[in-house]
Write a protein that holds these residues in place. Structure first.
Motif, short mmCIF file in Angstrom:
data_model
loop_
_atom_site.label_atom_id
_atom_site.label_comp_id
_atom_site.label_asym_id
_atom_site.label_seq_id
_atom_site.Cartn_x
_atom_site.Cartn_y
_atom_site.Cartn_z
N ALA A 123 17.54 21.43 -26.99
CA ALA A 123 17.57 21.01 -25.58
C ALA A 123 18.07 19.58 -25.46
N ILE A 124 17.61 18.71 -26.35
CA ILE A 124 18.05 17.31 -26.32
C ILE A 124 19.55 17.21 -26.58
N ASN A 125 20.03 17.96 -27.56
CA ASN A 125 21.47 17.95 -27.86
C ASN A 125 22.29 18.44 -26.67
N ARG A 126 21.79 19.47 -26.02
CA ARG A 126 22.49 20.04 -24.87
C ARG A 126 22.51 19.05 -23.69
N LEU A 127 21.38 18.41 -23.43
CA LEU A 127 21.31 17.45 -22.33
C LEU A 127 22.16 16.21 -22.62
N GLU A 128 22.27 15.87 -23.90
CA GLU A 128 23.15 14.75 -24.26
C GLU A 128 24.62 15.13 -24.03
N ALA A 129 24.98 16.35 -24.41
CA ALA A 129 26.36 16.80 -24.21
C ALA A 129 26.71 16.88 -22.73
N GLU A 130 25.71 17.18 -21.91
CA GLU A 130 25.93 17.28 -20.47
C GLU A 130 25.92 15.93 -19.77
N GLY A 131 25.58 14.88 -20.53
CA GLY A 131 25.65 13.54 -19.96
C GLY A 131 24.37 13.05 -19.32
N PHE A 132 23.26 13.74 -19.55
CA PHE A 132 21.99 13.31 -18.96
C PHE A 132 21.19 12.42 -19.90
N LEU A 133 21.49 12.51 -21.18
CA LEU A 133 20.86 11.66 -22.19
C LEU A 133 21.96 10.92 -22.95
N GLU A 134 21.58 9.83 -23.61
CA GLU A 134 22.54 9.10 -24.44
C GLU A 134 21.83 8.49 -25.63
N ARG A 135 22.61 8.23 -26.68
CA ARG A 135 22.06 7.60 -27.88
C ARG A 135 22.43 6.13 -27.87
N THR A 136 21.43 5.30 -28.09
CA THR A 136 21.66 3.86 -28.15
C THR A 136 20.64 3.23 -29.08
N CYS A 137 21.12 2.35 -29.95
CA CYS A 137 20.23 1.66 -30.91
C CYS A 137 19.38 2.65 -31.71
N GLY A 138 19.99 3.77 -32.06
CA GLY A 138 19.29 4.75 -32.88
C GLY A 138 18.28 5.60 -32.13
N ARG A 139 18.25 5.49 -30.81
CA ARG A 139 17.30 6.28 -30.02
C ARG A 139 18.05 7.13 -29.00
N VAL A 140 17.41 8.22 -28.57
CA VAL A 140 17.91 9.01 -27.45
C VAL A 140 17.11 8.60 -26.23
N ILE A 141 17.81 8.23 -25.16
CA ILE A 141 17.14 7.81 -23.93
C ILE A 141 17.77 8.53 -22.73
N VAL A 142 17.05 8.49 -21.61
CA VAL A 142 17.59 9.02 -20.36
C VAL A 142 18.69 8.07 -19.88
N ARG A 143 19.85 8.65 -19.58
CA ARG A 143 21.00 7.83 -19.20
C ARG A 143 20.89 7.36 -17.76
N GLU A 144 21.32 6.16 -17.50
CA GLU A 144 21.32 5.62 -16.14
C GLU A 144 22.56 6.10 -15.39
N VAL A 145 22.35 6.57 -14.15
CA VAL A 145 23.47 6.83 -13.25
C VAL A 145 23.62 5.60 -12.37
N LYS A 146 24.71 4.89 -12.55
CA LYS A 146 24.92 3.65 -11.82
C LYS A 146 25.45 3.94 -10.42
N LEU A 147 25.35 2.93 -9.55
CA LEU A 147 25.73 3.10 -8.16
C LEU A 147 27.18 3.57 -8.02
#
Length: 231
Positions: free
Chosen positions: A68-92
């Protein structure tokens, strides 16, 4: 990540699905639950999404959580940063760009829906909106759910499966925007919804599309006015 009671997703012993079907269903259900946590704000922008912790919380193995995490990352809802998976920010800027595309698609959906929609279904949606308008206090979750019901209702009645899919995907992305940064549009937004329903009930696709465009334009304008930006 906020805590909530564990949810047992395991299949009961009496279910007769094959092992492969069970794995597929378990994976889909796990994906759906984690998605809901993101879109309902239980997992917010910047929150770490930890495989082990989610598996414990949802009472499943780590495999469907990892998928599920891999799928949500591929869809652009999660991202990897500094070795962690986090919820991605949708900017204005991204939010506004999505609104622009949504307007194109949802105006077309409204135009088509006017020819297909059931008056009884329109009345049900209308009653739900009116109940929301009558409430003094409405939570952000209630507003999002009512908004989803309205826009998804019109998309479905366009009888265009691709439109339904595209609109749903774009709405999922805008739902991740920090709604505390948005102006309160409970009353004006829902009154605009009712006006669109009036056009649909009259079978006037051109008017429904025009009012949908105005509705989305007003969301856009209210954001810039709220933040004091120039368009």
């Amino acid at each position: 990540m906020s805590e909530k009671p564990s949810q047992n997703l395991a299949f009961s012993d009496h279910e007769s699905a094959s092992e492969n079907d069970q794995e597929l269903s378990l994976g889909e259900r796990t994906y759906s639950l984690i998605s809901d946590m993101i879109f309902n704000g239980e997992l917010e922008y910047g929150d770490p999404v930890q495989e082990r912790r989610l598996a414990e919380l949802l009472n499943v193995s780590r495999t469907p959580v990892r998928e599920a995490i891999n799928r949500l990352e591929a869809e652009g809802f999660l991202e990897r940063t500094c070795g962690r998976v986090i919820v991605r920010e949708v900017k204005l800027k991204e939010f506004v760009e999505i609104l622009h595309v949504r307007k194109l698609l949802e105006c077309d959906a409204a135009r088509e829906a006017a020819q297909n929609i059931d008056p009884d279904e329109i009345q049900k949606v209308r009653e739900n909106i009116e109940k929301l308008l009558d409430k003094e206090k409405v939570t952000g979750l209630e507003l999002r759910e009512a908004d989803d019901e309205f826009h998804n209702f019109i998309a479905r009645n366009s009888n265009n499966s691709l439109l339904v899919e595209l609109i749903a995907d774009l709405r999922r992305k805008t739902s991740m925007f920090d709604h505390e940064r948005l102006p309160n549009r409970k009353n004006p937004g829902n009154k605009e919804h009712l006006e669109i329903l009036d056009a649909l009930a009259a079978g006037d696709g051109a008017l429904a599309a025009e009012r949908m465009a105005n509705h989305i334009n007003n969301v856009h304008s209210s954001i810039f006015s709220h933040w004091g930006f120039n368009k």
